[in-house]
Design a protein around this motif. Structure first.
Motif, PDB file in Angstrom:
ATOM      1  N   ARG A 132     -14.374  62.272  28.183  1.00 38.86           N
ATOM      2  CA  ARG A 132     -13.569  61.678  27.077  1.00 38.86           C
ATOM      3  C   ARG A 132     -13.729  62.155  25.593  1.00 38.86           C
ATOM      4  NH1 ARG A 132     -16.538  57.343  24.616  1.00 38.86           N
ATOM      5  NH2 ARG A 132     -18.222  56.596  26.120  1.00 38.86           N
ATOM      6  N   ASN A 133     -15.165  62.771  25.590  1.00 34.93           N
ATOM      7  CA  ASN A 133     -15.636  63.424  24.509  1.00 34.93           C
ATOM      8  C   ASN A 133     -15.342  65.007  24.553  1.00 34.93           C
ATOM      9  OD1 ASN A 133     -16.267  60.890  23.380  1.00 34.93           O
ATOM     10  ND2 ASN A 133     -18.438  61.347  23.661  1.00 34.93           N
ATOM     11  N   SER A 134     -14.063  65.286  24.712  1.00 38.67           N
ATOM     12  CA  SER A 134     -13.948  66.815  24.910  1.00 38.67           C
ATOM     13  C   SER A 134     -12.394  66.882  24.911  1.00 38.67           C
ATOM     14  CB  SER A 134     -14.251  67.010  26.277  1.00 38.67           C
ATOM     15  OG  SER A 134     -13.252  66.877  27.388  1.00 38.67           O
ATOM     16  N   LEU A 135     -11.877  68.172  24.411  1.00 37.49           N
ATOM     17  CA  LEU A 135     -10.656  68.531  24.291  1.00 37.49           C
ATOM     18  C   LEU A 135     -10.351  69.872  24.994  1.00 37.49           C
ATOM     19  CD1 LEU A 135     -10.075  68.059  20.429  1.00 37.49           C
ATOM     20  CD2 LEU A 135      -9.134  66.481  21.958  1.00 37.49           C
ATOM     21  N   GLU A 136      -9.304  70.058  25.485  1.00 39.13           N
ATOM     22  CA  GLU A 136      -8.922  71.270  26.062  1.00 39.13           C
ATOM     23  C   GLU A 136      -7.456  71.564  25.767  1.00 39.13           C
ATOM     24  OE1 GLU A 136      -9.674  72.947  30.457  1.00 39.13           O
ATOM     25  OE2 GLU A 136      -7.569  71.943  30.328  1.00 39.13           O
ATOM     26  N   LYS A 137      -7.032  72.428  24.970  1.00 39.79           N
ATOM     27  CA  LYS A 137      -5.685  72.738  24.437  1.00 39.79           C
ATOM     28  C   LYS A 137      -5.718  74.270  24.119  1.00 39.79           C
ATOM     29  CE  LYS A 137      -5.581  68.051  22.175  1.00 39.79           C
ATOM     30  NZ  LYS A 137      -4.241  67.594  21.867  1.00 39.79           N
ATOM     31  N   TRP A 138      -6.577  75.090  24.489  1.00 41.93           N
ATOM     32  CA  TRP A 138      -6.574  76.396  24.091  1.00 41.93           C
ATOM     33  C   TRP A 138      -6.449  77.401  25.082  1.00 41.93           C
ATOM     34  CZ3 TRP A 138      -9.646  72.514  22.090  1.00 41.93           C
ATOM     35  CH2 TRP A 138      -9.004  71.962  20.937  1.00 41.93           C
ATOM     36  N   GLY A 139      -5.869  78.574  24.994  1.00 43.39           N
ATOM     37  CA  GLY A 139      -6.081  79.742  25.739  1.00 43.39           C
ATOM     38  C   GLY A 139      -5.048  79.815  26.696  1.00 43.39           C
ATOM     39  N   SER A 140      -5.081  80.761  27.545  1.00 43.25           N
ATOM     40  CA  SER A 140      -4.205  80.976  28.910  1.00 43.25           C
ATOM     41  C   SER A 140      -4.607  80.415  29.819  1.00 43.25           C
ATOM     42  CB  SER A 140      -3.818  82.718  29.019  1.00 43.25           C
ATOM     43  OG  SER A 140      -5.098  83.023  29.420  1.00 43.25           O
ATOM     44  N   GLU A 141      -3.925  80.245  31.024  1.00 45.04           N
ATOM     45  CA  GLU A 141      -4.445  79.649  32.460  1.00 45.04           C
ATOM     46  C   GLU A 141      -5.568  80.450  32.922  1.00 45.04           C
ATOM     47  OE1 GLU A 141      -3.190  76.616  33.856  1.00 45.04           O
ATOM     48  OE2 GLU A 141      -2.635  76.579  31.954  1.00 45.04           O
ATOM     49  N   GLU A 142      -5.657  81.575  32.702  1.00 45.77           N
ATOM     50  CA  GLU A 142      -6.830  82.500  32.906  1.00 45.77           C
ATOM     51  C   GLU A 142      -8.189  82.441  32.063  1.00 45.77           C
ATOM     52  OE1 GLU A 142      -3.958  84.292  32.268  1.00 45.77           O
ATOM     53  OE2 GLU A 142      -3.097  84.316  34.287  1.00 45.77           O
ATOM     54  N   ASN A 143      -7.680  81.888  30.870  1.00 48.07           N
ATOM     55  CA  ASN A 143      -9.045  81.864  29.833  1.00 48.07           C
ATOM     56  C   ASN A 143      -8.740  80.547  29.099  1.00 48.07           C
ATOM     57  OD1 ASN A 143     -11.162  82.157  28.375  1.00 48.07           O
ATOM     58  ND2 ASN A 143     -10.817  84.381  27.761  1.00 48.07           N
ATOM     59  N   ARG A 144      -8.737  79.341  29.517  1.00 49.70           N
ATOM     60  CA  ARG A 144      -8.845  78.140  28.818  1.00 49.70           C
ATOM     61  C   ARG A 144     -10.093  77.826  28.020  1.00 49.70           C
ATOM     62  NH1 ARG A 144      -4.268  75.793  27.569  1.00 49.70           N
ATOM     63  NH2 ARG A 144      -4.809  73.732  28.019  1.00 49.70           N
ATOM     64  N   SER A 145      -9.955  76.930  27.335  1.00 47.86           N
ATOM     65  CA  SER A 145     -11.282  76.459  26.365  1.00 47.86           C
ATOM     66  C   SER A 145     -11.273  74.852  26.442  1.00 47.86           C
ATOM     67  CB  SER A 145     -11.173  77.024  24.994  1.00 47.86           C
ATOM     68  OG  SER A 145     -12.292  76.624  24.278  1.00 47.86           O
ATOM     69  N   ARG A 146     -12.332  74.614  27.076  1.00 46.59           N
ATOM     70  CA  ARG A 146     -12.451  73.075  26.714  1.00 46.59           C
ATOM     71  C   ARG A 146     -13.698  72.993  25.913  1.00 46.59           C
ATOM     72  NH1 ARG A 146     -10.995  68.250  28.647  1.00 46.59           N
ATOM     73  NH2 ARG A 146      -9.821  69.029  30.321  1.00 46.59           N
ATOM     74  N   VAL A 147     -13.766  72.032  24.923  1.00 43.17           N
ATOM     75  CA  VAL A 147     -14.852  71.889  24.113  1.00 43.17           C
ATOM     76  C   VAL A 147     -15.136  70.316  24.162  1.00 43.17           C
ATOM     77  CG1 VAL A 147     -15.712  71.846  21.666  1.00 43.17           C
ATOM     78  CG2 VAL A 147     -13.878  73.582  22.512  1.00 43.17           C
TER      79      VAL A 147
END
Length: 167
Positions: free
Chosen positions: A92-107
């Protein structure tokens, strides 16, 4: 300095902690990835993105253990329905909204407190990954923020990722 584990001191700033975290990740992630690739590729077929949690379970605990050994507090109260990976990364302390399906970013974020219990900043752990197959296209990266309140942290992550996109 032992390359295989991060080394923290109780007087470090959040920026120094981030730099040491990145030194460790740069030296350790590839070996963990390669040693687990076959089993995690198979796991990805069964459990999809949760396979990345298995990777982080091997890579990240030493960071949190060493921070705590130096006197820092990086944990928070875990709720009954929380999904926790690597001992301290709370979904719950993370966000995932960036990148393509091949290279997503979860912070993921962890507020870091000093020995007196005062917040000194926030560690952001950015995990690049694929949603198509098991793949970590580049090293995980640690960023830091001075902010320690959830709304400010989310805004800081968005600003960071927006700056990356423009670079």
């Amino acid at each position: 300095m032992n390359k295989s584990i991060p080394t923290f001191r109780g007087d470090m700033t959040i920026e120094e902690i981030g730099a040491e975290g990145n030194r460790y990740l740069a030296s350790a992630w590839r070996g963990v990835y390669e040693s687990m690739h076959e089993s995690l590729t198979a796991a990805f077929r069964e459990i999809e993105d949760a396979a990345y949690g298995l990777f982080l379970d091997q890579l990240m605990p030493v960071v949190f253990e060493q921070l705590e050994a130096a006197g820092f507090v990086v944990s928070e109260n875990v709720k009954e329905d929380d999904f926790v990976i690597a001992k301290r990364l709370i979904f719950r302390n993370s966000l995932e909204k960036w990148g393509s399906e091949e290279n997503r970013s979860r912070v993921f974020w962890n507020v870091v407190r000093n020995q007196q219990g005062l917040p000194i900043g926030t560690l952001l752990t950015d995990i690049p990954h694929s949603h198509i197959k098991f793949d970590i296209p580049s090293a995980p990266v640690v960023y830091t923020l001075q902010d320690t309140e959830p709304q400010q942290i989310r805004q800081g992550i968005r600003q960071l990722k927006e700056q990356e996109k423009q670079a």
